[in-house]
Scaffold this motif. Structure first.
Motif, short mmCIF file in Angstrom:
data_model
loop_
_atom_site.label_atom_id
_atom_site.label_comp_id
_atom_site.label_asym_id
_atom_site.label_seq_id
_atom_site.Cartn_x
_atom_site.Cartn_y
_atom_site.Cartn_z
N LEU A 40 0.83 -1.21 0.00
CA LEU A 40 0.00 0.00 0.00
C LEU A 40 0.86 1.25 0.00
O LEU A 40 1.74 1.42 0.84
N VAL A 41 0.63 2.14 -0.95
CA VAL A 41 1.32 3.43 -1.02
C VAL A 41 0.32 4.50 -0.60
O VAL A 41 -0.59 4.86 -1.34
N LEU A 42 0.49 5.00 0.60
CA LEU A 42 -0.44 6.00 1.13
C LEU A 42 -0.12 7.39 0.58
O LEU A 42 -1.02 8.17 0.27
N VAL A 43 1.17 7.70 0.45
CA VAL A 43 1.61 8.99 -0.08
C VAL A 43 2.62 8.73 -1.19
O VAL A 43 3.73 8.28 -0.93
N ALA A 44 2.22 8.99 -2.43
CA ALA A 44 3.09 8.70 -3.57
C ALA A 44 4.21 9.71 -3.72
O ALA A 44 5.31 9.38 -4.17
N ASP A 45 3.97 10.97 -3.34
CA ASP A 45 4.97 12.02 -3.46
C ASP A 45 5.22 12.62 -2.09
O ASP A 45 4.34 13.26 -1.52
N PRO A 46 6.43 12.44 -1.52
CA PRO A 46 6.72 12.99 -0.19
C PRO A 46 6.50 14.50 -0.10
O PRO A 46 6.22 15.02 0.98
N HIS A 47 6.61 15.21 -1.24
CA HIS A 47 6.42 16.66 -1.22
C HIS A 47 4.98 17.05 -0.89
O HIS A 47 4.72 18.21 -0.54
N ASP A 48 4.04 16.10 -1.00
CA ASP A 48 2.65 16.41 -0.67
C ASP A 48 2.49 16.80 0.80
O ASP A 48 1.57 17.53 1.15
N LEU A 49 3.38 16.28 1.64
CA LEU A 49 3.31 16.58 3.07
C LEU A 49 4.39 17.57 3.51
O LEU A 49 4.62 17.74 4.71
N GLU A 50 5.05 18.20 2.56
CA GLU A 50 6.20 19.05 2.89
C GLU A 50 5.82 20.20 3.81
O GLU A 50 6.51 20.47 4.81
N MET A 51 4.74 20.92 3.51
CA MET A 51 4.36 22.07 4.32
C MET A 51 3.96 21.65 5.73
O MET A 51 4.33 22.28 6.72
N LEU A 52 3.20 20.54 5.84
CA LEU A 52 2.82 20.05 7.16
C LEU A 52 4.04 19.58 7.94
O LEU A 52 4.13 19.77 9.15
N SER A 53 4.99 18.98 7.24
CA SER A 53 6.21 18.52 7.88
C SER A 53 7.01 19.71 8.43
O SER A 53 7.50 19.67 9.57
N LEU A 54 7.12 20.76 7.64
CA LEU A 54 7.83 21.96 8.09
C LEU A 54 7.13 22.60 9.29
O LEU A 54 7.78 23.11 10.20
N LEU A 55 5.81 22.57 9.28
CA LEU A 55 5.06 23.11 10.41
C LEU A 55 5.36 22.30 11.68
O LEU A 55 5.48 22.87 12.77
N GLY A 56 5.48 20.99 11.53
CA GLY A 56 5.85 20.16 12.67
C GLY A 56 7.20 20.52 13.23
O GLY A 56 7.39 20.62 14.45
N LEU A 57 8.18 20.74 12.35
CA LEU A 57 9.52 21.14 12.78
C LEU A 57 9.48 22.48 13.50
O LEU A 57 10.10 22.67 14.56
N VAL A 58 8.73 23.43 12.94
CA VAL A 58 8.62 24.76 13.54
C VAL A 58 8.02 24.67 14.94
O VAL A 58 8.51 25.30 15.90
N LEU A 59 6.98 23.86 15.11
CA LEU A 59 6.32 23.75 16.41
C LEU A 59 7.19 23.03 17.44
O LEU A 59 7.18 23.38 18.62
N LEU A 60 7.95 22.04 17.00
CA LEU A 60 8.85 21.35 17.92
C LEU A 60 9.91 22.30 18.46
O LEU A 60 10.20 22.32 19.67
N LEU A 61 10.48 23.12 17.59
CA LEU A 61 11.52 24.06 18.03
C LEU A 61 10.92 25.25 18.77
O LEU A 61 11.55 25.83 19.66
N PHE A 62 9.72 25.65 18.39
CA PHE A 62 9.02 26.71 19.12
C PHE A 62 8.81 26.29 20.57
O PHE A 62 9.04 27.07 21.50
N TYR A 63 8.38 25.05 20.77
CA TYR A 63 8.17 24.54 22.14
C TYR A 63 9.49 24.48 22.90
O TYR A 63 9.55 24.78 24.10
#
Length: 407
Positions: A40-63
């Protein structure tokens, strides 16, 4: 996106039942459901989650910034600089020597120096939260080393880009480095002297408005930081540093928790999507050597940091294991190397190296006491702690009606 959240949750819940940390399980979910593995391929292109991934990084370092107060920087500045400098000297130096020993080229060696030298701020933050160490004595030197690493990271990226891309303009490289350093100084000044102004701007009794305000500030400054050549993560960290000292700081820490956890999971899931297991066998030898070298350098650096802060072997083990993981910075360097047309072995090497340490780091941090026992003085400290515990138990008053053995 919904499938990514659920897949990460199911796998992490299963792993938690046998005592595994969540970070490697989130990464494993990304690998298994990504485009590089069968099934099963849930996400074919990793770039589809790029913005959400960056938001996760920002929130981790913000905390992380919320937890790291400006007073900590002022009182422990010298020790922080010494410990961070020692950590970088050992790990970046070992990475550079390893890169030249591989013989892949000078530009490749400079990339590997950064890959082996810089910890993953996101994973280290998550490890401190998961292991409950944010309030421990070794948390301050760990966070201090991360701050020093992030400052070095901003300058290193600015200097490395023209080198690996073949640019010969020293003036342009110096301008980029100066711009990044100037913006860092501006953020530091705002964190040091601008807290009162920020407090007035953000203060509100309405939780909805407060969430929108701090989230907007963190993301905006992260984006501006990237434009100035500073890592977006350090921009978010500085915003957290400012807001943590305001009258709304405690409420912000409480409100950011669910956002940090949700989007942090997506960050690690997206990281797993980018890894192609099929590329790993060709570089397995260098990867294992690099992992071993990093473990040794982290143990030495942990002992030095503990000595600088006058801590014992238990804290030294905690520092060494907590800073072991590598992650987002290594992936940034892999992207830069691929764009510059460097040795094609770099990308699978970095992927394998980061994957092993992203799994090994949290596991080792949860079992730091094992390392503490083999460090100099570790057995004596463990015996002393056991004697203290036994003495305290003997000195405790007996419950009413209790019967001593032998009576």
């Amino acid at each position: 996106m919904g499938g990514a959240f659920l897949a990460a949750a199911v796998l992490a819940r299963t792993g938690r039942r046998i005592g595994l940390p969540t970070i490697p399980l989130f990464i494993l979910a990304g690998i298994l459901l990504g485009p590089h593995t069968p099934g099963l391929v849930l996400v074919a292109d990793p770039h589809d989650l790029e913005m959400l991934s960056l938001l996760g990084l920002v929130l981790l370092l913000f905390y992380l910034g919320l937890e790291f107060h400006v007073d900590d920087l002022k009182t422990g500045g010298r020790k922080m600089a010494l410990a961070g400098g020692a950590y970088l000297a050992l790990n970046v130096g070992a990475g550079l020597a390893f890169g030249f020993a591989l013989g892949w080229g000078t530009s490749e060696a400079l990339v590997l120096a950064g890959v082996l030298g810089i910890s993953s701020s996101a994973i280290v933050t998550k490890v401190l939260v998961d292991t409950g160490r944010l309030g421990s004595p070794e948390a301050k030197p760990i966070l201090g080393i991360i701050v020093v690493e992030d400052i070095f990271l901003a300058l290193y990226l600015a200097a490395l880009q023209p080198v690996i891309s073949g640019a010969d303009s020293f003036g342009e490289a110096a301008y980029d480095a100066g711009k990044a350093f100037g913006f860092l100084l501006l953020l530091a000044a705002a964190a040091r002297w601008g807290t009162r102004v920020v407090d007035r701007l953000i203060a509100t009794r309405d939780n909805e408005l407060l969430v929108i305000s701090f989230l907007g500030a963190a993301v905006l400054v992260a984006g501006v930081s990237e434009w100035f050549g500073v890592a977006d993560a350090i921009g978010a960290f500085m915003v957290g540093l400012m807001l943590g000292g305001t009258s709304s700081g405690d409420r912000i820490r409480e409100l950011v928790h669910p956002l940090r956890d949700a989007f942090g999971a997506i960050f690690f899931f997206a990281f797993g999507l980018s890894i192609n297991p099929g590329d790993l066998p060709s570089v397995v030898g260098p990867v294992l050597v690099a992992v071993s070298l990093t473990v040794v350098m982290n143990v030495v650096a942990g002992m030095l940091a503990a000595r600088i802060h006058r801590f014992g072997p238990r804290s030294a083990a905690g520092i060494a294991t907590s800073l072991l993981a590598r992650g987002e910075f290594a992936l940034i360097l892999a992207t830069m190397a691929a764009a510059a047309g460097l040795d094609e072995r770099l990308s699978p090497f970095i992927a394998g190296y980061v994957l092993i340490l992203a799994v090994l780091g949290p596991l080792a941090a949860g079992r730091a006491e094992w390392l503490a026992r083999v460090l100099p003085g570790g057995r004596a400290a463990a015996a002393e702690a056991a004697d203290t515990t036994e003495a305290a138990a003997e000195a405790a008053p007996e419950p009413v009606g209790a019967t001593r053995p032998g009576r």
